[in-house]
Design a protein around this motif. Structure first.
Motif, PDB file in Angstrom:
ATOM      1  N   PRO A  92      34.725  32.798  56.889  1.00  0.00           N
ATOM      2  CA  PRO A  92      35.920  33.649  56.970  1.00  0.00           C
ATOM      3  C   PRO A  92      35.772  34.877  56.065  1.00  0.00           C
ATOM      4  O   PRO A  92      34.976  34.879  55.127  1.00  0.00           O
ATOM      5  CB  PRO A  92      37.033  32.729  56.470  1.00  0.00           C
ATOM      6  N   ARG A  93      36.539  35.907  56.354  1.00  0.00           N
ATOM      7  CA  ARG A  93      36.541  37.094  55.495  1.00  0.00           C
ATOM      8  C   ARG A  93      37.360  36.781  54.240  1.00  0.00           C
ATOM      9  O   ARG A  93      38.558  36.502  54.313  1.00  0.00           O
ATOM     10  CB  ARG A  93      37.133  38.294  56.236  1.00  0.00           C
ATOM     11  N   ILE A  94      36.684  36.842  53.103  1.00  0.00           N
ATOM     12  CA  ILE A  94      37.319  36.548  51.821  1.00  0.00           C
ATOM     13  C   ILE A  94      37.038  37.698  50.858  1.00  0.00           C
ATOM     14  O   ILE A  94      35.900  38.171  50.752  1.00  0.00           O
ATOM     15  CB  ILE A  94      36.802  35.221  51.227  1.00  0.00           C
ATOM     16  N   TRP A  95      38.073  38.112  50.160  1.00  0.00           N
ATOM     17  CA  TRP A  95      37.969  39.209  49.204  1.00  0.00           C
ATOM     18  C   TRP A  95      38.115  38.690  47.781  1.00  0.00           C
ATOM     19  O   TRP A  95      38.973  37.846  47.506  1.00  0.00           O
ATOM     20  CB  TRP A  95      39.070  40.243  49.453  1.00  0.00           C
ATOM     21  N   LEU A  96      37.262  39.197  46.904  1.00  0.00           N
ATOM     22  CA  LEU A  96      37.478  38.990  45.476  1.00  0.00           C
ATOM     23  C   LEU A  96      38.528  40.002  45.035  1.00  0.00           C
ATOM     24  O   LEU A  96      38.409  41.200  45.318  1.00  0.00           O
ATOM     25  CB  LEU A  96      36.179  39.211  44.705  1.00  0.00           C
ATOM     26  N   CYS A  97      39.571  39.528  44.375  1.00  0.00           N
ATOM     27  CA  CYS A  97      40.700  40.385  44.003  1.00  0.00           C
ATOM     28  C   CYS A  97      40.976  40.253  42.510  1.00  0.00           C
ATOM     29  O   CYS A  97      41.019  39.136  41.977  1.00  0.00           O
ATOM     30  CB  CYS A  97      41.946  39.988  44.803  1.00  0.00           C
ATOM     31  N   SER A  98      41.149  41.375  41.853  1.00  0.00           N
ATOM     32  CA  SER A  98      41.554  41.371  40.453  1.00  0.00           C
ATOM     33  C   SER A  98      42.829  42.191  40.302  1.00  0.00           C
ATOM     34  O   SER A  98      42.895  43.337  40.754  1.00  0.00           O
ATOM     35  CB  SER A  98      40.460  41.962  39.560  1.00  0.00           C
ATOM     36  N   VAL A  99      43.834  41.588  39.690  1.00  0.00           N
ATOM     37  CA  VAL A  99      45.084  42.303  39.407  1.00  0.00           C
ATOM     38  C   VAL A  99      44.865  43.145  38.156  1.00  0.00           C
ATOM     39  O   VAL A  99      44.570  42.609  37.085  1.00  0.00           O
ATOM     40  CB  VAL A  99      46.249  41.320  39.213  1.00  0.00           C
ATOM     41  N   VAL A 100      44.985  44.460  38.295  1.00  0.00           N
ATOM     42  CA  VAL A 100      44.686  45.367  37.184  1.00  0.00           C
ATOM     43  C   VAL A 100      45.926  46.049  36.623  1.00  0.00           C
ATOM     44  O   VAL A 100      45.855  46.722  35.593  1.00  0.00           O
ATOM     45  CB  VAL A 100      43.661  46.442  37.618  1.00  0.00           C
ATOM     46  N   ASP A 101      47.058  45.904  37.296  1.00  0.00           N
ATOM     47  CA  ASP A 101      48.294  46.519  36.811  1.00  0.00           C
ATOM     48  C   ASP A 101      48.796  45.709  35.614  1.00  0.00           C
ATOM     49  O   ASP A 101      49.145  44.533  35.755  1.00  0.00           O
ATOM     50  CB  ASP A 101      49.335  46.523  37.931  1.00  0.00           C
ATOM     51  N   SER A 102      48.831  46.325  34.434  1.00  0.00           N
ATOM     52  CA  SER A 102      49.134  45.577  33.212  1.00  0.00           C
ATOM     53  C   SER A 102      50.235  46.263  32.416  1.00  0.00           C
ATOM     54  O   SER A 102      50.378  47.489  32.451  1.00  0.00           O
ATOM     55  CB  SER A 102      47.873  45.439  32.352  1.00  0.00           C
TER      56      SER A 102
END
Length: 491
Positions: A402-412
């Protein structure tokens, strides 16, 4: 502020300061080696973190020798109450993270799951059946029975108790290992003037302090009296009537000592119950506007990394390390912090089990692995909050994954919590937050300004979202999410 942890001794505060912001894996590794006698408050802090792994809770539970504890709960009321609070959290679903494999306390050679742990679990079940479970202070939560989890602990060298000199000093101060620990190494206040200070042997001081406030102190004094009295009689061989007087004193003092010990244990247990009741009553009395949650996944992983150790030159895996990554000026400076996705040597590759359902979200370390469906939601409702990297995937049978994305939340955000009105938060000397569980954080709407997905600079390891985002995930049918409420956002 006068937080819950202000009363902790310097050794335990130092360990909690070190653990603050570390991953659940690091906290699990540390908890395995902590000394029960000298780290009670550190254990409490670890076990009440919202992202504490179920394996950590299970390890603590089985280390308490639960069958002996339940069988003798009348005599070990304080220990039993501590375990009961842990079990209450387990039964309430507090430990939603279950990634670390737990196979029992000490599996023998050739065992994947410790047979003695399973035997003790069966004893607990039989004991509950024979004594009517409703009459017992607690019963075995089946969620703590191994095996569960799906991977080994992932820690860096600086988080490895066997490799880190800093950790060695912290452990020595808590009764594990040996050595003299300078007071300044524990973060203690410097002495006045220039008077040279000897190294502090914290374990000795801790023992003395523990004895002085123990309900068993009268018993220790009684033993000392008996030993000293009969010792003197043996040495000086006094007249016969002295033997009679000494025997009467021993019997009389024994009865008085037993009464004092019993009263002391009851008083201590009552205080603990009263504290818990007050915490619950205060929590229920608060007005609860829109909730704020820690976003996580449900721990149901059906894949593994194919190239974890090749992602970066140092073999550091995903490598999101906000302690080591560069900040613009200092650790607590904004705007984006160190949560950027690293420049990997290889693209992360995930191998999926074709027999397991693919979820929309998986939380790994400080990252999220998400589906196209989840990415669409994030781009629509939090367009500036995240960075993405498309992963390589395939099923273990060789078919395209499946299409899987590595995601990082950067809004801090910094200073987004009203710590003065959040009694379960203590601010460390470095400005980070130490949390003791609960859901009383008071977030500041003027700082967050309507954001729905974010990080806190002072509590960098977690990803937060608001009630609206949580509801959106439910409405859109996002699979695999887990939400742990930590506070509220006043309207």
């Amino acid at each position: 502020m006068d937080g819950k942890f202000e009363s902790y001794d310097a050794e335990q505060r130092a360990m909690i300061d070190w653990l603050t912001g570390r991953s659940p894996d690091a906290r699990h590794a540390i908890a395995q080696d902590l000394n029960f006698d000298f780290a009670e408050d550190v254990f409490e802090w670890i076990l009440t973190q919202p992202d504490c792994d179920l394996a950590t809770a299970a390890s603590y539970f089985w280390r308490t020798e639960p069958f002996d504890l339940l069988e003798n709960s009348a005599y070990r009321s304080e220990d039993s109450l501590t375990v009961q609070r842990l079990i209450d959290r387990v039964n309430a679903g507090f430990y939603s993270r279950s990634e670390i494999f737990y196979g029992g306390q000490e599996p023998r050679e050739g065992e994947e799951v410790d047979s003695s742990t399973l035997e003790e679990a069966e004893l607990l079940r039989e004991f509950a059946h024979d004594h009517k479970a409703s009459n017992l202070p607690w019963t075995l939560p089946e969620a703590l029975v191994p095996p569960f989890g799906h991977r080994a602990v992932r820690i860096s060298d600086e988080e490895d108790p066997d490799k880190s000199e800093e950790l060695g000093k912290l452990f020595a101060g808590l009764g594990t290992g040996s050595g003299l620990i300078p007071a300044e190494a524990m973060g203690a206040d410097p002495p006045p003037g220039k008077m040279p200070q000897p190294a502090q042997q914290f374990t000795v001081g801790k023992k003395a302090a523990a004895s002085s406030r123990s309900p068993f102190t009268p018993f220790y004094l009684y033993i000392a009296f008996v030993a000293a009295g009969w010792g003197l009689i043996y040495v000086f061989d006094p007249p016969r009537h002295v033997y009679t007087v000494m025997l009467c004193c021993c019997l009389g003092f024994a009865r008085a000592t037993f009464t004092q010990v019993r009263f002391g244990m009851k008083e201590k247990a009552d205080k603990r119950v009263q504290t818990v009741s007050m915490e619950r009553s205060v929590g229920s009395a608060r007005v609860k506007p829109q909730g704020i949650y820690i976003l996580d996944s449900n721990g149901n992983y059906g894949w593994e990394f194919a190239n974890w150790d090749r992602l970066q030159p140092d073999g550091g895996g995903l490598g999101l390390n906000y302690r080591g990554a560069p900040w613009p000026d200092s650790m607590l400076d904004l705007p984006r912090g160190p949560w950027r996705i690293p420049d990997y040597v290889e693209t992360p590759k995930l191998i999926f089990d074709p027999k397991r359902k693919v979820q929309d979200i998986y939380a790994v370390d400080y990252f999220l692995f998400i589906s196209d469906k989840m990415k669409t939601l994030l781009e629509e409702f939090a367009p500036k909050s995240c960075e993405y990297l498309l992963c390589e995937t395939e099923f273990s049978n060789g078919k395209t994954g499946p299409r899987i994305w590595l995601c990082s939340v950067v809004d801090s955000y910094r200073k987004a919590v009203d710590v003065e009105n959040s009694p379960l938060i203590r601010v460390t000397q470095w400005g980070g937050y130490m949390i003791s569980g609960g859901a009383d954080w008071h977030f500041l709407p003027d700082v967050l300004k309507g954001t729905q997905l974010f990080r806190l600079v002072e509590y960098a390891g977690s990803i937060f979202c608001d009630q609206t985002f949580k509801d959106l995930c439910k409405d859109r049918g996002i699979k695999g999410t887990s939400f742990q409420q930590v506070g509220f956002l006043p309207k």
